[in-house]
Motif scaffolding. Structure first.
Motif, short mmCIF file in Angstrom:
data_model
loop_
_atom_site.label_atom_id
_atom_site.label_comp_id
_atom_site.label_asym_id
_atom_site.label_seq_id
_atom_site.Cartn_x
_atom_site.Cartn_y
_atom_site.Cartn_z
N ALA A 51 -0.99 44.53 88.47
CA ALA A 51 -0.54 45.07 87.18
C ALA A 51 -0.51 43.96 86.12
N LEU A 52 -1.65 43.68 85.55
CA LEU A 52 -1.75 42.61 84.57
C LEU A 52 -1.17 43.03 83.22
N LYS A 53 -0.80 42.02 82.44
CA LYS A 53 -0.30 42.25 81.09
C LYS A 53 -1.26 41.65 80.07
N GLY A 54 -1.25 42.24 78.89
CA GLY A 54 -2.02 41.71 77.77
C GLY A 54 -1.23 41.86 76.50
N GLU A 55 -1.85 41.49 75.40
CA GLU A 55 -1.15 41.59 74.11
C GLU A 55 -0.80 43.03 73.77
N LYS A 56 -1.65 43.97 74.21
CA LYS A 56 -1.44 45.36 73.83
C LYS A 56 -1.22 46.30 75.02
N PHE A 57 -1.03 45.74 76.21
CA PHE A 57 -0.81 46.62 77.36
C PHE A 57 0.06 45.92 78.40
N ASN A 58 0.70 46.74 79.22
CA ASN A 58 1.51 46.26 80.33
C ASN A 58 1.27 47.18 81.50
N ALA A 59 0.43 46.75 82.42
CA ALA A 59 0.03 47.60 83.54
C ALA A 59 1.15 47.83 84.54
N ASN A 60 2.26 47.09 84.42
CA ASN A 60 3.42 47.39 85.27
C ASN A 60 3.80 48.86 85.16
N ALA A 61 3.68 49.38 83.94
CA ALA A 61 4.07 50.77 83.70
C ALA A 61 3.17 51.77 84.43
N PHE A 62 2.02 51.31 84.93
CA PHE A 62 1.09 52.21 85.61
C PHE A 62 1.07 51.98 87.12
N ALA A 63 2.05 51.23 87.62
CA ALA A 63 2.09 50.94 89.06
C ALA A 63 2.21 52.23 89.86
N GLY A 64 3.09 53.12 89.43
CA GLY A 64 3.26 54.38 90.14
C GLY A 64 1.99 55.21 90.13
N GLU A 65 1.30 55.24 89.01
CA GLU A 65 0.05 55.98 88.90
C GLU A 65 -1.00 55.39 89.83
N ALA A 66 -1.03 54.06 89.94
CA ALA A 66 -1.99 53.41 90.84
C ALA A 66 -1.76 53.84 92.28
N LEU A 67 -0.50 53.93 92.68
CA LEU A 67 -0.19 54.38 94.04
C LEU A 67 -0.61 55.84 94.23
N GLU A 68 -0.35 56.65 93.24
CA GLU A 68 -0.72 58.07 93.32
C GLU A 68 -2.23 58.23 93.45
N ARG A 69 -2.97 57.34 92.81
CA ARG A 69 -4.44 57.44 92.83
C ARG A 69 -5.05 56.84 94.09
N GLY A 70 -4.21 56.24 94.94
CA GLY A 70 -4.73 55.76 96.22
C GLY A 70 -4.60 54.29 96.51
N ALA A 71 -4.00 53.52 95.59
CA ALA A 71 -3.80 52.09 95.87
C ALA A 71 -2.88 51.94 97.08
N ARG A 72 -3.18 50.97 97.91
CA ARG A 72 -2.36 50.72 99.10
C ARG A 72 -1.12 49.91 98.75
N LEU A 73 -1.31 48.95 97.85
CA LEU A 73 -0.22 48.09 97.39
C LEU A 73 -0.36 47.91 95.89
#
Length: 454
Positions: A51-73
């Motif tokens: 879950a990388l961060k950038g100036e205009k995004f924070n992928a931490n907020a999409f951790a749950g979505e990543a798991l729902e889509r099939g990520a193992r960790l």
């Protein structure tokens, strides 16, 4: 209230437990299924999501979505996004990704060829991949994944079956190449050339040389093999200042270990090359590349291939089979014109080389269409003016300049437009037919919109 107390106690417990995870433990999880993702739109089932961060995004907020889509960790660096034991909490996600790639590199006992340079590094990378793949299972950086995120992702895509890897390294500030070398640990390397690009970050041409030279520093310190364009005075100067122990020289003069000669560039390149030690064996190869400036990139691939044990026939087959894409020195035949599509990137050096090439090409009619160069810093105005002046000596039916930087130097002998849309309208009103067209600009100018008119 009691629920929230239990919740935060649970999160604290997870944090304690996960923060003690070593890089070796994370690596063991990666090795179970070595797939990495940093974008929830491209989740591969079973991958590890960082879950990388950038100036205009924070992928931490999409951790749950990543798991729902099939990520193992998922690897996060904000405790509030730790949902269960599938979430690994670290102090910084980007550093964790880089550390994982660095550790993975220590487990690989293969040649890693590091490539950087102002111009031509992507083309050279692709040529190397085409050549080395004739004998070895070869990995090469995909697309332009050549920065502090791309290089770690590239390294983590190198699997156990890979026999040699080609890693492209880009930079726009000092110490970036050194940092990327620390991750990729190249055993071999080359700088294609040095020129005026990213001057906002490097400050000056000397700053460019210092930054790119960090690859030479690494090779010297780790007893690596350097492939040197032996006719380039700047690269020679950079190497002499460091005295890299093992150097293989390629170029067009007889002082090099591999000597080439440009036979034809009208518009595709044909060159000959030979080993200095074998003067009687001259090898001729016809390529699908345009631009005389690419001759040295072809020689670089031949030099690396020869050093790694490929035969001349294997080298030539790889060079012949390579087809440029992504609007880099790509010849596109439209219904009405032949277009040299070279608008993926541009800087003062590559622009000048492209103009030299269009001047050299034999064609009944020529057209030059140039767009602004970005990240030129304080030298932007001077460098754009130089290019306008350089075109004065080239015979062309139309000379078209697009962008605000070029527009500031307008004169009556050429066409100037402030935006790509304005240039597109002009081409609609006055179409070009039967011409060989140079179409070059920085990527941000979106010159693919002009291709529609050509």
């Amino acid at each position: 209230m009691q629920y929230f107390v239990y919740f935060y106690l649970a999160v604290d417990y997870l944090c304690y437990k996960i923060k003690t995870m070593t890089i070796e433990q994370l690596y063991s999880r990666y090795k179970e299924l070595p797939l990495i993702s940093t974008d929830t739109r491209n989740i591969i089932p079973g991958c590890i999501f960082f879950a990388l961060k950038g100036e205009k995004f924070n992928a931490n907020a999409f951790a749950g979505e990543a798991l729902e889509r099939g990520a193992r960790l998922v690897v996060v660096d904000e405790a509030q996004y730790v949902a269960d034991e599938r979430c690994i909490l670290v102090s910084d996600v980007l550093s964790a990704l880089q550390d994982l790639a660095r550790y993975h590199r220590t487990q690989l006992n293969i040649p890693i060829i590091g490539i950087t340079g102002t111009n031509g590094k992507t083309t050279t990378k692709e040529l190397l991949h085409a050549v080395l793949s004739q004998r070895y299972k070869t990995f090469a950086t995909k697309g332009n994944l050549n920065n502090h995120i791309g290089v770690p992702l590239s390294m983590l895509a190198v699997d156990e079956s890979t026999e040699v890897a080609v890693i492209e390294m880009g930079a726009n500030h000092q110490r970036e190449i050194a940092f990327l070398c620390d991750i990729a640990a190249p055993t071999h390397g080359l700088i294609t050339n040095v020129g005026k690009a990213h001057l906002e970050g490097f400050g000056s041409f000397e700053g460019v040389k210092k930054a790119k030279g960090e690859l030479y520093d690494y090779l010297k310190a780790h007893k690596g093999i350097l492939f040197l364009q032996g006719d380039n005075p700047h690269l020679q100067e950079m190497e002499h200042a460091r005295h890299v122990e093992q150097v293989v020289r390629y170029g067009f003069s007889g002082d090099n270990d591999i000597v080439g000669q440009l036979v034809n560039a009208n518009p595709f390149l044909t060159i000959t090359w030979r080993l200095t030690a074998e003067k009687e064996s001259i090898h001729t190869v016809s390529t699908q590349l345009t631009g005389s400036y690419n001759a040295e990139n072809i020689l670089a691939a031949a030099a690396v291939g020869n050093f790694l044990g490929l035969s001349a026939s294997e080298i030539n087959r790889g060079l012949q089979e390579y087809t440029p894409t992504n609007n880099r020195s790509q010849v596109v035949k439209t219904a009405t014109n032949t277009v040299i599509a070279d608008y993926y990137n541009a800087n003062a050096s590559s622009m000048a080389a492209a103009l030299d090439n269009i001047a050299f090409i034999d064609a009944n009619q020529k057209t030059i269409i140039l767009g602004d160069m970005f990240e030129m810093g304080d030298e932007s105005s001077v460098e754009h003016q130089k290019l306008v002046e350089k075109t004065a000596g080239i015979s062309a039916a139309r000379k078209i300049f697009v962008g605000r930087a070029f527009y500031a130097h307008q004169h009556t002998d050429a066409e100037f437009y402030e935006t790509t849309d304005e240039a597109k309208k002009a081409l609609q009103a006055h179409p070009i037919t039967g011409s060989t067209i140079l179409l070059k600009a920085s990527r941000g100018m979106a010159f693919e919109r002009l291709m529609e008119m050509l």
